[in-house]
Design an enzyme around this catalytic site. Structure first.
Site, PDB file in Angstrom:
ATOM      1  N   LYS A 132      -8.646   1.451   4.514  1.00  0.00           N
ATOM      2  CA  LYS A 132      -8.182   0.493   3.933  1.00  0.00           C
ATOM      3  C   LYS A 132      -6.986   0.491   5.156  1.00  0.00           C
ATOM      4  CE  LYS A 132      -5.821   1.049  -0.422  1.00  0.00           C
ATOM      5  NZ  LYS A 132      -5.625   0.986  -1.961  1.00  0.00           N
TER       6      LYS A 132
ATOM      7  N   ARG B  83      -4.587  -5.155 -13.060  1.00  0.00           N
ATOM      8  CA  ARG B  83      -4.008  -4.873 -12.531  1.00  0.00           C
ATOM      9  C   ARG B  83      -2.916  -5.218 -14.048  1.00  0.00           C
ATOM     10  NH1 ARG B  83      -1.931  -9.252  -8.687  1.00  0.00           N
ATOM     11  NH2 ARG B  83      -2.491  -7.497  -7.614  1.00  0.00           N
TER      12      ARG B  83
ATOM     13  N   ARG C  46      -9.983  -6.663 -12.503  1.00  0.00           N
ATOM     14  CA  ARG C  46     -11.121  -6.833 -11.573  1.00  0.00           C
ATOM     15  C   ARG C  46     -12.264  -6.099 -11.940  1.00  0.00           C
ATOM     16  NH1 ARG C  46      -5.949  -7.517  -8.111  1.00  0.00           N
ATOM     17  NH2 ARG C  46      -5.650  -5.643  -9.057  1.00  0.00           N
TER      18      ARG C  46
ATOM     19  N   LYS D 246       0.834  -1.313  -0.016  1.00  0.00           N
ATOM     20  CA  LYS D 246      -0.151  -0.120  -0.207  1.00  0.00           C
ATOM     21  C   LYS D 246       1.111   1.188  -0.030  1.00  0.00           C
ATOM     22  CE  LYS D 246      -3.668  -2.670   0.485  1.00  0.00           C
ATOM     23  NZ  LYS D 246      -3.520  -4.027   1.092  1.00  0.00           N
TER      24      LYS D 246
ATOM     25  N   ASP E 227      -1.351  -2.227  -9.268  1.00  0.00           N
ATOM     26  CA  ASP E 227      -3.164  -1.881  -9.616  1.00  0.00           C
ATOM     27  C   ASP E 227      -3.204  -0.449  -9.897  1.00  0.00           C
ATOM     28  OD1 ASP E 227      -3.539  -4.452  -8.272  1.00  0.00           O
ATOM     29  OD2 ASP E 227      -3.981  -4.255  -5.735  1.00  0.00           O
TER      30      ASP E 227
ATOM     31  N   ARG F 277     -15.102  -3.450  -4.186  1.00  0.00           N
ATOM     32  CA  ARG F 277     -13.854  -3.928  -4.779  1.00  0.00           C
ATOM     33  C   ARG F 277     -14.472  -4.496  -5.650  1.00  0.00           C
ATOM     34  NH1 ARG F 277     -13.615  -7.140   1.260  1.00  0.00           N
ATOM     35  NH2 ARG F 277     -15.935  -7.651   0.654  1.00  0.00           N
TER      36      ARG F 277
ATOM     37  N   GLU G  93      -1.894   0.352  -5.508  1.00  0.00           N
ATOM     38  CA  GLU G  93      -0.794  -0.097  -4.789  1.00  0.00           C
ATOM     39  C   GLU G  93       0.182  -0.502  -5.903  1.00  0.00           C
ATOM     40  OE1 GLU G  93      -2.976  -3.552  -2.506  1.00  0.00           O
ATOM     41  OE2 GLU G  93      -4.351  -2.204  -2.386  1.00  0.00           O
TER      42      GLU G  93
ATOM     43  N   ASN H 177       1.851  -4.836  -5.652  1.00  0.00           N
ATOM     44  CA  ASN H 177       2.407  -5.748  -5.146  1.00  0.00           C
ATOM     45  C   ASN H 177       3.676  -6.100  -5.608  1.00  0.00           C
ATOM     46  OD1 ASN H 177      -0.952  -6.283  -4.097  1.00  0.00           O
ATOM     47  ND2 ASN H 177      -0.806  -5.143  -6.341  1.00  0.00           N
TER      48      ASN H 177
END
Length: 311
Positions: free
Chosen positions: A159, A209, A224, A124, A272, A232, A280, A282
């Site tokens: 979050k 992604r 997504r 994050k 993301d 979400r 984000e 990842n």
């Protein structure tokens, strides 16, 4: 070559979508030897990092997909690469894992992604290093600051900093419904820092992604898309994965970050992106290889193993 995958239990894999499985299949197809172990199999003994590692044979049967030899205690330096594929939560046990892997590196092991790079890039918080691509963001444990952020931006996402798969994500609209309770819950009454971001309406088009492999941008992403009343897009939260070519903005973000993160020891990264904004970075166990290949034909696992072999 000999590749050892540090992963969660193999029996839990959903082979029809699991990215680690796709990596193993591609590596085995090229004739590489595949091994697997878990964090609990590791030990530091006499100053040397070892693990109880099993050689894996793939069966081709998606329901009974592997055979594991009896585990043997070996030094991690015995492998051409140790591929870290352990899922979060990124808690103190995960931190201890990176310490052990870093010691193994000093002893000569090749670890992907590099443990110190994983540790230094909270998935994050890492976006703060690339603020030119982010929406307005606040990280704090202070309720007054969080309330002020909401008052300014009206529609926000809150979050935790250590979640995955969309866990613990809340949207608070202009009416502020349950804002106080959400802040109290996520911060544990001011104990834990959390992230607040201005809501990005383009989430209806998907939480994309964007994959970076070996300093290069994969030309397709997986959008997504949230379903029903869900905010979400995470696949684990019921999002629908739709593969598509990356946009010009996706490519701009990816090509800016890819060489920087690769230089830091991150062979595989999953960005993301919602709309035009990076949300984000990842680095623990990025996914979506299989969905992209199934829908576009682009061999993401092949690109990954190419990069792994070059390492």
């Amino acid at each position: 070559m000999k590749f050892a995958f540090l992963a969660d239990p193999l029996d839990h894999f959903k082979t029809y979508k699991d990215t680690t499985y796709a990596m193993m299949v591609e590596a085995a197809r090229r004739g590489h030897a595949i091994y697997a172990f878990q964090q609990k199999d590791m030990a530091l003994e006499g100053g040397t990092v070892t693990a109880n590692v099993s050689r894996i044979t793939l069966t081709g049967d998606p329901d009974d997909w592997y055979r594991a030899d009896a585990p043997e205690a070996v030094q991690l330096t015995a492998f051409d690469a140790v591929v870290v594929r352990k899922d979060p939560p990124f808690n103190m046990e995960y931190i201890y894992l990176t310490y052990l892997l870093e010691l193994a590196e000093r002893q000569g092991a090749r670890v992907v992604n590099r443990p110190q790079a994983i540790r230094s890039h909270n998935e994050k918080l890492a976006i703060a290093q690339f603020s030119q691509f982010t929406s307005p963001t606040l990280v704090t444990s202070d309720a007054a600051r969080l309330r002020a952020f909401h008052a300014q931006h009206k529609d926000v996402i809150l979050k935790p900093l250590d979640g995955m798969g969309g866990t613990g994500i809340f949207r608070v609209r202009e009416d502020g419904m349950n804002l106080g309770a959400i802040i109290e819950t996520l911060t544990a009454n001011g104990v834990h820092s959390i992230m607040a971001q201005r809501f990005i309406p383009d989430i209806v088009k998907g939480d994309k992604r964007v994959l970076l492999i070996g300093g290069q941008v994969v030309p397709f992403c997986l959008a997504r898309i949230p379903q029903g009343t869900e905010v979400r897009g995470n696949l684990a939260a019921g999002g629908l994965g739709v593969a598509q070519p990356i946009s010009e903005r996706d490519r701009e973000i990816g090509e800016t970050l890819a060489p920087v993160l690769f230089e830091r020891g991150l062979l595989l990264v999953g960005l993301d992106v919602i709309g035009n904004y990076l949300t984000e970075v990842n680095v623990t166990s990025p996914t979506c290889f299989q969905e992209i290949k199934q829908q576009t034909g682009f061999d993401v696992a092949g690109m990954f193993v190419d990069a792994l072999e070059k390492q």
